[in-house]
Scaffold this active site. Structure first.
Site, PDB file in Angstrom:
ATOM      1  N   HIS B 216       0.823  -1.215   0.000  1.00 40.97           N
ATOM      2  CA  HIS B 216       0.000   0.000   0.000  1.00 40.97           C
ATOM      3  C   HIS B 216       0.855   1.262   0.000  1.00 40.97           C
ATOM      4  CE1 HIS B 216      -4.278  -1.505   0.630  1.00 40.97           C
ATOM      5  NE2 HIS B 216      -3.530  -2.532   0.272  1.00 40.97           N
ATOM      6  N   SER B 220       0.003  -1.221  -6.347  1.00 36.36           N
ATOM      7  CA  SER B 220       0.136  -2.481  -7.064  1.00 36.36           C
ATOM      8  C   SER B 220       0.824  -2.290  -8.408  1.00 36.36           C
ATOM      9  CB  SER B 220      -1.248  -3.083  -7.312  1.00 36.36           C
ATOM     10  OG  SER B 220      -1.858  -3.420  -6.104  1.00 36.36           O
ATOM     11  N   LYS B 244     -14.382  -8.441  -7.944  1.00 31.19           N
ATOM     12  CA  LYS B 244     -13.603  -9.347  -8.804  1.00 31.19           C
ATOM     13  C   LYS B 244     -12.867 -10.396  -7.961  1.00 31.19           C
ATOM     14  CE  LYS B 244     -10.552  -9.233 -12.794  1.00 31.19           C
ATOM     15  NZ  LYS B 244      -9.875  -8.401 -13.795  1.00 31.19           N
ATOM     16  N   ASP B 245     -12.287  -9.962  -6.832  1.00 29.68           N
ATOM     17  CA  ASP B 245     -11.599 -10.912  -5.946  1.00 29.68           C
ATOM     18  C   ASP B 245     -12.566 -11.947  -5.402  1.00 29.68           C
ATOM     19  OD1 ASP B 245      -9.111  -9.862  -6.261  1.00 29.68           O
ATOM     20  OD2 ASP B 245      -9.031  -8.798  -4.351  1.00 29.68           O
ATOM     21  N   GLU B 288       5.795 -33.808   0.470  1.00 24.35           N
ATOM     22  CA  GLU B 288       4.554 -33.374  -0.152  1.00 24.35           C
ATOM     23  C   GLU B 288       4.847 -32.730  -1.501  1.00 24.35           C
ATOM     24  OE1 GLU B 288       2.059 -34.891   1.331  1.00 24.35           O
ATOM     25  OE2 GLU B 288       0.935 -33.142   2.013  1.00 24.35           O
TER      26      GLU B 288
END
Lengths: 258, 491
Positions: B216, B220, B244-245, B288
């Site tokens: 922030h 972005s 959208k997220d 894994e």
């Protein structure tokens, strides 16, 4: 979608699929397993209660001689279609040790639905000493503890044959096509006609026995499978609708841009 | 923060709180009106998705911890009790178990996004490094979490991985003893792993907070990789990206749920349903899936690095620094550089051959006197592969961020991605597996070579020589042009 978008998407797809490729090698050169059609296969698969009950019968009359099923309570047998009275009746045929009582003594009593199915041996050493040094594994998780468990158990039980010429076998070993390393300490446990299916008239063949016990052990390892799959249908349907609504909402929100 | 005039809220309760602690002002600034580039694609969903997975893991983990018993005699049974006797326990455990995998899927895509669009570059280097710290913490947390059910893979995985640290010279054995709390993986190991498995997610949470804070500050990145030039390039975070997220998250959760409900054990190993047995080693110990590429790099180093090889590598490093990293050679000229390169290469190869052929009995080449034995070499390679990611902002100094405008970077990076996945496959195979008679570890070594070559050689070279395509003037213009093109096609 434009080509320049396609490349990273393809790369991601390759990346997502490749790691899922079967990781385990065929250890010990064992043959590929026989694959059966199981009623519990697929997203809507369910257990076949009649087969489960026949499987329990085989476990009690054959397997239980050596193998424990220590994570299953008698009360769990509700899951294979028995009612409370039937479960009480089954449990009462077993004796378990309880105690200490008020005098500090351990005592035997008939089993109750809240008891685990008693194991054939008090501990691993007793089990080994009664089985030429080999430990018969507990069966409560066996189909999860082997790759492709149900088919593995089925294949193993039908995979006994004479050892090939020239192979050194000790007295207590048996040749099995599907066992890793082929030499297994368990003698062929099932033979046709060994367990009576008089109640429901199913064929008393080796294949049928192997199928029923594999079915039963799959249930024992995964008793909540039906509930899990049923819940899954609801969850996925809900999420599908939710995703549709969110897509609409997202498009509506974005429509006023530019 | 407190010095700026604060806008009043209409709701009296909100206003009462906010005038004393401006939490609503901050939320509105950072998640309400926060100006965000308007050209994100769906790759930009995965930060939010990763956050959702972290919270899911913490919530399910806390409830699982209420039913779990960290004791070698009870751990496996307590997990099975969760699966069989705790109400909804099977669901909780499957959410948590598959959640680890899907957390890694989200984070791997998030990292891929950052690398593809150059999000690690100036001015976001610290943001990137904080992300890498999170990735490392996740690996530690996932590894110790996998030990807790105390199945065969738990136990033997813990044994193999903790043993790696013994390769560290002088202090290695002590580190391993400290991790074990004794002289073998045993009850003290399990209890400390449980304590750490409960602690580390909250440390991750704290670093995530810093990661988002740093985000922030710089704002972005975006698919074009160009800076925001003005308000016409951005839209408020809410409602555009919240919506959208949310949509992307639900699609992701849907795939996650298919695993939880229909193939809950597909990503795990069947051996972990066998209780741990220190006396019986599984035929084939694998970590894994999310560790497999790194595991393959660990196992790729099958040779000891003797003094010849190290001297050769040192010479090659000189050439690398002088001719690849520096824009102009400072101390050496080209012919001397070439000589050093040839000498270094020959020496390294000689050292390798001397190690492979111990019967040649070359002085100082015996495996026992190699300063970097194979095990240490593997460990250094594995940790080095993650170190490459940490220093990536300084290896790639190309002014263009997004791979869209860097065809060479794009090609070499996507190749890296495919080879990384191939490394994962190699890591999943038995150590002695081979393809067409060639041991798989040879392929592992070649791919490991490309991995390090990409970071140490290709990135610096591309930074200097790649021309790149012409960048759009602004995000706004690019979005408009795309829109017009789209309308032109449909009309």
């Amino acid at each position: 979608m434009k080509a320049r978008h396609l490349i990273p998407v393809l790369a991601i797809a390759v990346g997502a699929i490749l790691p899922l490729a079967p990781a385990s090698a065929n250890s010990g050169g064992a043959e590929p397993l026989v694959h059966q059609d199981w009623s519990f296969d697929g997203p809507f698969g369910t257990y076949d209660k009649a087969s489960l009950q026949r499987g329990l019968k085989i476990y009690r009359e054959v397997c239980a001689g050596c193998h424990s099923l220590k994570r299953v309570y008698f009360r769990n047998l509700e899951g294979i279609g028995y009612n409370e009275e039937q479960i009480k009746a089954i449990a009462s045929q077993y004796t378990v040790q309880d105690g200490p009582n008020d005098e500090g003594e351990m005592f035997d009593r008939p089993a109750k639905p809240s008891d685990y199915i008693p194991s054939p041996f008090p501990n691993d050493n007793a089990a080994k000493s009664a089985n030429n040094g080999a430990l018969p594994p507990d069966l409560s998780l066996i189909t999860k503890a082997r790759e492709d468990g149900a088919n593995y158990v089925f294949s193993l039980l039908t995979g006994f044959e004479a050892a090939p010429h020239g192979v050194e076998m000790s007295e207590t070993q048996h040749w099995n096509k599907y066992f890793p390393g082929h030499k297994i300490s368990m003698p062929p446990p099932l033979s046709p006609g060994q367990v009576s299916y008089a109640d429901d008239g199913s064929p008393e063949t080796l294949e049928q026995y192997a199928k029923d016990i594999s079915h039963f052990l799959t249930w024992a390892a995964d008793p909540y499978m039906e509930e899990r799959k049923r819940t899954g249908v609801k969850v996925i349907l809900f999420l599908l609708v939710f995703a549709g609504i969110m897509l609409g909402l997202k498009k509506k929100t974005w429509a006023d841009l530019h | 923060m407190g010095n700026h005039p604060r806008e009043q809220f209409d709701n009296p309760v909100v206003e009462w709180v906010d005038s004393r602690l401006p939490i609503f002002t901050i939320l509105n600034k950072e998640y309400g009106v926060f100006p965000t580039p308007k050209n994100f694609n769906y790759f930009w969903n995965f930060g939010a998705i990763a956050m959702f997975m972290l919270v899911t893991m913490i919530v399910t983990g806390i409830i699982l911890a209420m039913h779990y018993t960290a004791n070698v005699n009870l751990a496996f049974d307590s997990v099975e009790r969760i699966m069989r006797d705790v109400n909804g326990g099977w669901l909780l455990r499957y959410i948590h178990m598959n959640g680890a995998s899907f957390f890694f899927i989200a984070v791997y895509i998030h990292i891929f996004r950052g690398m593809y669009y150059g999000s690690y570059k100036r001015p976001r280097e610290l943001l990137w490094i904080l992300g890498m710290v999170i990735f490392l913490l996740m690996m530690a947390t996932a590894f110790i979490g996998y030990v807790l059910p105390w199945g065969q893979m738990s136990y033997w995985g813990a044994t193999v991985i903790t043993n790696l640290f013994s390769a560290i010279p002088y202090v290695g054995e002590h580190i391993v003893t400290l991790m074990w709390g004794g002289f073998a993986v045993d009850n003290p190991t399990l209890t400390r792993f449980f304590a750490l498995h409960y602690l580390l997610p909250f440390v991750i949470f704290a670093v995530v907070f810093l990661h988002i804070w740093a985000l922030h500050v710089t704002g972005s990145n975006n698919p074009l990789g160009i800076d925001v030039k003005g308000p016409q390039d951005t839209i408020p975070f809410n409602p555009y990206y919240t919506m959208k997220d949310f949509f992307g998250l639900i699609v992701f959760v849907m795939i996650y749920c298919m695993f939880i409900f229909y193939m809950p054990d597909a990503l795990g190993h069947s051996d972990n349903y066998i209780p741990a047995n220190p006396l019986s080693t599984p035929a084939h110990i694998v970590p894994e899936w999310y560790f497999l590429p790194f595991y393959a790099m660990l196992r790729a180093i099958t040779f000891n690095m003797n003094v010849y090889m190290l001297a050769g590598l040192a010479l090659l490093a000189v050439v690398l620094v002088e001719f690849v990293w520096r824009h102009k050679p400072k101390y050496l000229n080209a012919p001397i550089g070439f000589l050093i390169f040839a000498a270094g290469g020959a020496l390294a190869l000689f050292g390798f051959l001397a190690d492979m052929n111990q019967d040649w009995e070359i002085p100082m080449s015996a495996a026992e006197v190699a300063p970097v034995p194979a095990k240490l070499g593997g460990v250094l390679t594995m940790f080095g592969s993650i170190a490459m990611l940490f220093i990536m902002p300084w290896l790639d100094t190309h002014p263009i961020r997004s791979a869209r405008f860097r065809p060479l970077y794009k090609a070499t990076f996507l190749l890296l991605f495919v080879l990384f996945v191939a490394l994962g496959y190699i890591g999943s195979q038995p150590a002695d597996a081979n393809v067409a008679g060639i041991p798989l570890s040879v392929f592992g070594l070649a791919l490991t070579g490309y991995y390090f070559g990409f970071f140490l050689v290709i990135l610096p070279l591309l930074s200097r020589f790649e021309k790149g395509r012409k960048l759009p003037l602004s995000i706004h213009e690019a979005v408009l042009a795309k829109k017009q093109q789209f309308q032109g096609v449909s009309a």
